[in-house]
Design a protein around this motif. Structure first.
Motif, PDB file in Angstrom:
ATOM      1  N   UNK A  68      52.749  57.629  36.203  1.00  0.00           N
ATOM      2  CA  UNK A  68      52.099  58.747  35.740  1.00  0.00           C
ATOM      3  C   UNK A  68      53.099  60.038  35.469  1.00  0.00           C
ATOM      4  N   UNK A  69      53.586  60.505  36.956  1.00  0.00           N
ATOM      5  CA  UNK A  69      54.420  61.777  37.038  1.00  0.00           C
ATOM      6  C   UNK A  69      55.437  61.688  36.187  1.00  0.00           C
ATOM      7  N   UNK A  70      56.580  60.655  36.407  1.00  0.00           N
ATOM      8  CA  UNK A  70      57.854  60.676  35.658  1.00  0.00           C
ATOM      9  C   UNK A  70      58.335  59.200  35.304  1.00  0.00           C
ATOM     10  N   UNK A  71      57.796  58.541  34.324  1.00  0.00           N
ATOM     11  CA  UNK A  71      58.010  57.283  34.140  1.00  0.00           C
ATOM     12  C   UNK A  71      59.480  56.930  33.741  1.00  0.00           C
ATOM     13  N   UNK A  72      60.316  56.250  34.244  1.00  0.00           N
ATOM     14  CA  UNK A  72      61.555  55.831  33.769  1.00  0.00           C
ATOM     15  C   UNK A  72      61.784  54.885  32.779  1.00  0.00           C
ATOM     16  N   UNK A  73      60.923  53.751  32.762  1.00  0.00           N
ATOM     17  CA  UNK A  73      61.232  52.848  31.640  1.00  0.00           C
ATOM     18  C   UNK A  73      60.122  52.952  30.613  1.00  0.00           C
ATOM     19  N   UNK A  74      60.589  52.958  29.248  1.00  0.00           N
ATOM     20  CA  UNK A  74      59.645  53.019  28.194  1.00  0.00           C
ATOM     21  C   UNK A  74      59.944  52.058  27.197  1.00  0.00           C
ATOM     22  N   UNK A  75      59.037  51.084  26.710  1.00  0.00           N
ATOM     23  CA  UNK A  75      59.054  49.965  26.022  1.00  0.00           C
ATOM     24  C   UNK A  75      58.029  50.036  24.833  1.00  0.00           C
ATOM     25  N   UNK A  76      58.513  49.956  23.564  1.00  0.00           N
ATOM     26  CA  UNK A  76      57.616  50.044  22.497  1.00  0.00           C
ATOM     27  C   UNK A  76      57.482  48.636  22.008  1.00  0.00           C
ATOM     28  N   UNK A  77      56.108  48.098  21.739  1.00  0.00           N
ATOM     29  CA  UNK A  77      56.128  46.969  21.054  1.00  0.00           C
ATOM     30  C   UNK A  77      54.854  47.009  20.217  1.00  0.00           C
ATOM     31  N   UNK A  78      54.830  45.855  19.323  1.00  0.00           N
ATOM     32  CA  UNK A  78      53.929  45.833  18.049  1.00  0.00           C
ATOM     33  C   UNK A  78      52.610  45.339  18.303  1.00  0.00           C
ATOM     34  N   UNK A  79      51.498  45.199  17.628  1.00  0.00           N
ATOM     35  CA  UNK A  79      50.396  44.588  17.622  1.00  0.00           C
ATOM     36  C   UNK A  79      50.544  43.205  18.271  1.00  0.00           C
ATOM     37  N   UNK A  80      51.613  42.373  17.821  1.00  0.00           N
ATOM     38  CA  UNK A  80      51.701  40.858  18.146  1.00  0.00           C
ATOM     39  C   UNK A  80      52.476  40.973  19.516  1.00  0.00           C
ATOM     40  N   UNK A  81      53.004  41.967  20.021  1.00  0.00           N
ATOM     41  CA  UNK A  81      53.750  41.727  21.337  1.00  0.00           C
ATOM     42  C   UNK A  81      55.039  41.878  21.075  1.00  0.00           C
ATOM     43  N   UNK A  82      55.629  41.928  20.027  1.00  0.00           N
ATOM     44  CA  UNK A  82      57.231  42.020  19.753  1.00  0.00           C
ATOM     45  C   UNK A  82      57.736  43.325  20.154  1.00  0.00           C
ATOM     46  N   UNK A  83      58.687  43.269  21.234  1.00  0.00           N
ATOM     47  CA  UNK A  83      59.206  44.605  21.331  1.00  0.00           C
ATOM     48  C   UNK A  83      60.145  45.198  20.036  1.00  0.00           C
ATOM     49  N   UNK A  84      59.721  46.522  20.105  1.00  0.00           N
ATOM     50  CA  UNK A  84      60.562  46.915  18.631  1.00  0.00           C
ATOM     51  C   UNK A  84      61.571  47.967  19.266  1.00  0.00           C
ATOM     52  N   UNK A  85      61.796  48.591  20.477  1.00  0.00           N
ATOM     53  CA  UNK A  85      62.703  49.233  21.140  1.00  0.00           C
ATOM     54  C   UNK A  85      62.190  49.739  22.477  1.00  0.00           C
ATOM     55  N   UNK A  86      63.571  50.268  23.152  1.00  0.00           N
ATOM     56  CA  UNK A  86      63.168  50.596  24.599  1.00  0.00           C
ATOM     57  C   UNK A  86      64.166  51.812  24.895  1.00  0.00           C
ATOM     58  N   UNK A  87      63.789  52.561  25.724  1.00  0.00           N
ATOM     59  CA  UNK A  87      64.559  53.725  26.041  1.00  0.00           C
ATOM     60  C   UNK A  87      65.792  53.246  26.550  1.00  0.00           C
ATOM     61  N   UNK A  88      66.880  54.148  27.013  1.00  0.00           N
ATOM     62  CA  UNK A  88      68.134  53.630  27.581  1.00  0.00           C
ATOM     63  C   UNK A  88      68.020  53.283  29.242  1.00  0.00           C
ATOM     64  N   UNK A  89      67.226  53.733  29.843  1.00  0.00           N
ATOM     65  CA  UNK A  89      67.004  53.300  31.220  1.00  0.00           C
ATOM     66  C   UNK A  89      66.358  51.724  31.295  1.00  0.00           C
ATOM     67  N   UNK A  90      65.380  51.493  30.423  1.00  0.00           N
ATOM     68  CA  UNK A  90      64.795  50.344  30.422  1.00  0.00           C
ATOM     69  C   UNK A  90      65.807  49.482  29.879  1.00  0.00           C
ATOM     70  N   UNK A  91      66.771  49.695  29.078  1.00  0.00           N
ATOM     71  CA  UNK A  91      67.645  48.591  28.578  1.00  0.00           C
ATOM     72  C   UNK A  91      68.805  48.469  29.606  1.00  0.00           C
TER      73      UNK A  91
END
Length: 643
Positions: A230-253
């Motif tokens: 909650x305070x400081x997430x490092x990984x951000x992953x965006x995905x669509x309604x079907x669960x396909x990953x759209x993009x992710x932030x640098x730390x996640x990659x």
């Protein structure tokens, strides 16, 4: 005054480039930049002239293009400046070309910084200013501190600059964050803390911009520690309604190499025990096992902040599209419909639009005849002119004549003193749409026939004809030929109106009924107070209903469901009771059909042949990946990697 004399600085730069003197700060990056500045850009290291500054109009134009970037970075700029202002630093944000588009400077120090070139609108590319903090980041895409005499030009040898890159979700550079001071200690180690603060702030801006650009997607916020999700997430992953990953932030990659290619969220995490979309309702933090390493990542899920725009084949015009194709407007969704009758109607309508040919649209009540008529108008050359719709069945017979033809001053008791234009005159130059033409009284049919034949209308109570130029589209749910045979509709008017006859199929017979359901839901969900999604199985069930009221009835059902929905997903429990009662037996039959041994064998065969690759198996089965996962869950088919 420069930190050293111009002559001393020029000698030092030349000596380092020629290898006679040690490089600045022992950095090969700085030496390479000095060399490019001197040899490639042919800049003068002894120049004391400040940076180029854009005019106000030039700056406003660039800021307008970077509105989203500025919005995402503003708070972080202020926060960073609050931390370092006490030691007399300014904070600058540049675009991907080195133009300062935002900055934070104490008001009483503004002229001091401006004299040093640290000002909004200043340009810091290496080609123009040589080695400096912003220029080196633009070139090497890595953070750096350029301290005093590390600068190439003598004009900046009193400055110290710490800068870091900011990247977009897709990975391209969008800007640079820079903290600069006009006076600072000579020891470059004094900049270590500021350098770390700039790097950290650049990462926060990057993540803020990431969230700003992915509001239409589901977002996974992750951290190795539950306490920091909650305070400081490092990984951000965006995905669509079907669960396909759209993009992710640098730390996640960086932490999850598998994210660098197209992936489904289930390929990255073991989600067999949870449903990520459902987690968004409770805002719960859960531990997810990474398939690649077995490590646990703690995460929470955020539902989309806004619904994604529906994409059609003509959403973004390509270089292969004709000029007319770009102006299809609403007709494009009919033209590319999965129902061949709808697509054929659209093709015919496009060919005859603007040919001065009356069009008659037939179809049951609620099938969207007026929507299609508007689409024809918008696809024609008269799209910028009026589209006037008249429902002949909704206007009382005593008023329909004055509504259509208008009236002269004093034509009847209660008439306006100046008279009134009728709908036909108001449509002149554009399109007149007569809905439910079959309900027009016989007496008015004669007058309408004259308007169509002579191109002029005589207002009620008047004697001077008014010229009109209109395209006419009519619609009715009745059979015109039957009305003619019954004597309730003029035969000559029927032939005049039916230059082209198009029939809209009822919703229950449309091959694209699922697309219609999703499109109507998208429109109704926009009016909700929070983001809504439609349960996929419910959408399948709705597609099996007879829909006697067609799209109009469907819209009311979905509008009710969106209004009463108390979660992020519209499900069967949100459907009005009378409609829900019709869906229950359908659900039972569908479940029985889905669970048939033949279906299970067919899916297993496809998965085995495709080596349990879900994308390939779904394509071979002719279904979406999301549907395949639902079928596998119902049939209790478990992949070998989960056994």
């Amino acid at each position: 005054m420069p930190y050293v004399s111009q002559t001393q600085h020029v000698d030092r730069v030349r000596g380092a480039i020629e290898g006679r003197l040690p490089p600045p700060a022992g950095s090969s990056r700085l030496v390479s930049s000095w060399q490019r500045s001197f040899e490639t850009w042919q800049l003068d290291p002894g120049s004391a002239i400040g940076p180029r500054v854009l005019t106000s109009s030039e700056l406003r134009e660039i800021q307008g293009k970077e509105e989203a970037f500025l919005r995402a970075s503003g708070q972080c700029l202020s926060r960073l400046h609050d931390m370092i202002r006490v030691v007399d630093y300014c904070v600058m944000l540049t675009d991907a070309h080195g133009v300062t588009i935002d900055y934070r400077i104490d008001r009483d120090r503004r002229s001091h910084f401006k004299h040093a070139g640290l000002y909004i609108g200043s340009c810091w590319s290496e080609r123009e200013e040589g080695t400096c903090g912003v220029a080196n980041v633009l070139t090497d895409l890595a953070p750096i501190t350029v301290h005093k005499t590390d600068h190439f030009r003598a004009a900046f040898t009193t400055l110290t600059c710490s800068a870091a890159p900011i990247f977009a979700p897709a990975g391209e550079l969008i800007g640079v964050l820079d903290a600069s001071a006009v006076q600072s200690p000579d020891n470059r180690e004094s900049q270590r803390l500021v350098f770390q603060l700039v790097r950290q702030s650049a990462g926060l801006i990057e993540d803020g911009y990431f969230l700003n650009q992915t509001t239409q997607h589901w977002i996974l916020f992750g951290h190795a520690s539950r306490n920091f999700v909650e305070a400081q997430p490092e990984l951000l992953i965006a995905f669509d309604e079907c669960g396909n990953i759209v993009t992710a932030n640098r730390k996640a990659r960086e932490c999850i190499p598998d994210l660098n290619g197209p992936r489904h969220i289930d390929d990255i995490f073991d989600t067999s025990e949870v449903h990520l979309h459902d987690l968004a309702r409770t805002d719960a933090i859960v531990g997810l096992r990474l398939r690649a390493t077995g490590a646990t990542l703690y995460a929470r899920i955020r539902a989309p902040m806004r619904r994604p725009a529906r994409v059609t084949a003509t959403t973004t015009p390509t270089s292969h599209e004709s000029h007319a194709e770009r102006h299809l407007g609403a007709m494009s969704r009919f033209l590319h419909s999965a129902d061949p009758r709808i697509a054929q109607n659209a093709q015919v309508a496009l060919r005859i639009a603007g040919k001065r040919l009356p069009i008659l649209i037939l179809g049951e009540t609620g099938v969207g005849k007026e929507v299609f008529a508007r689409a024809i108008h918008e696809a024609g050359e008269r799209r910028a002119r009026p589209f006037v719709a008249v429902n002949c069945a909704a206007i009382p017979e005593s008023l329909i004549e004055s509504e259509l033809f208008g009236y002269a001053p004093g034509a009847f008791t209660g008439a306006r003193s100046r008279g009134a234009r009728g709908k036909i005159a108001m449509a002149s130059g554009g399109t007149l749409f007569l809905d439910e033409i079959g309900d027009m009284p016989l007496s008015l049919q004669t007058r309408l026939l004259r308007v169509l034949a002579e191109g002029e209308v005589v207002p009620l109570g008047g004697d001077a004809p008014v010229r009109v130029d209109i395209d006419v589209i009519c619609a009715t749910h009745r059979s015109p030929s039957q009305m003619v045979s019954e004597g309730v509709f003029r035969e000559d008017l029927f032939y005049r109106l039916s230059g082209a006859t198009l029939t809209m199929p009822p919703l229950r017979e449309r091959a694209d009924i699922r697309d219609v359901i999703e499109a109507v839901f998208d429109e109704e969900a926009r009016c909700a107070t929070h983001v809504l999604t439609l349960d996929a199985h419910l959408a399948e069930q709705l597609g099996t209903l007879p829909w006697p009221g067609n799209i109009r009835q469907l819209r009311n059902v979905l509008r009710y469901a969106c209004a009463v929905c108390d979660s992020s997903r519209v499900e069967l429990r949100h459907i009005a009771p009378d409609i829900a009662a019709l869906l229950s037996p359908v659900h039972a039959r569908e479940a029985q059909r889905t669970a048939s041994p033949d279906e299970r064998a067919r899916i297993l065969e496809a998965l085995t042949q495709q080596h349990w690759r879900p994308n390939a198996a779904a394509q071979a089965l002719g279904m979406s990946r999301a549907t395949l996962y639902r079928r596998m869950a119902k049939l209790k088919i478990v992949g070998p990697h989960r056994c």
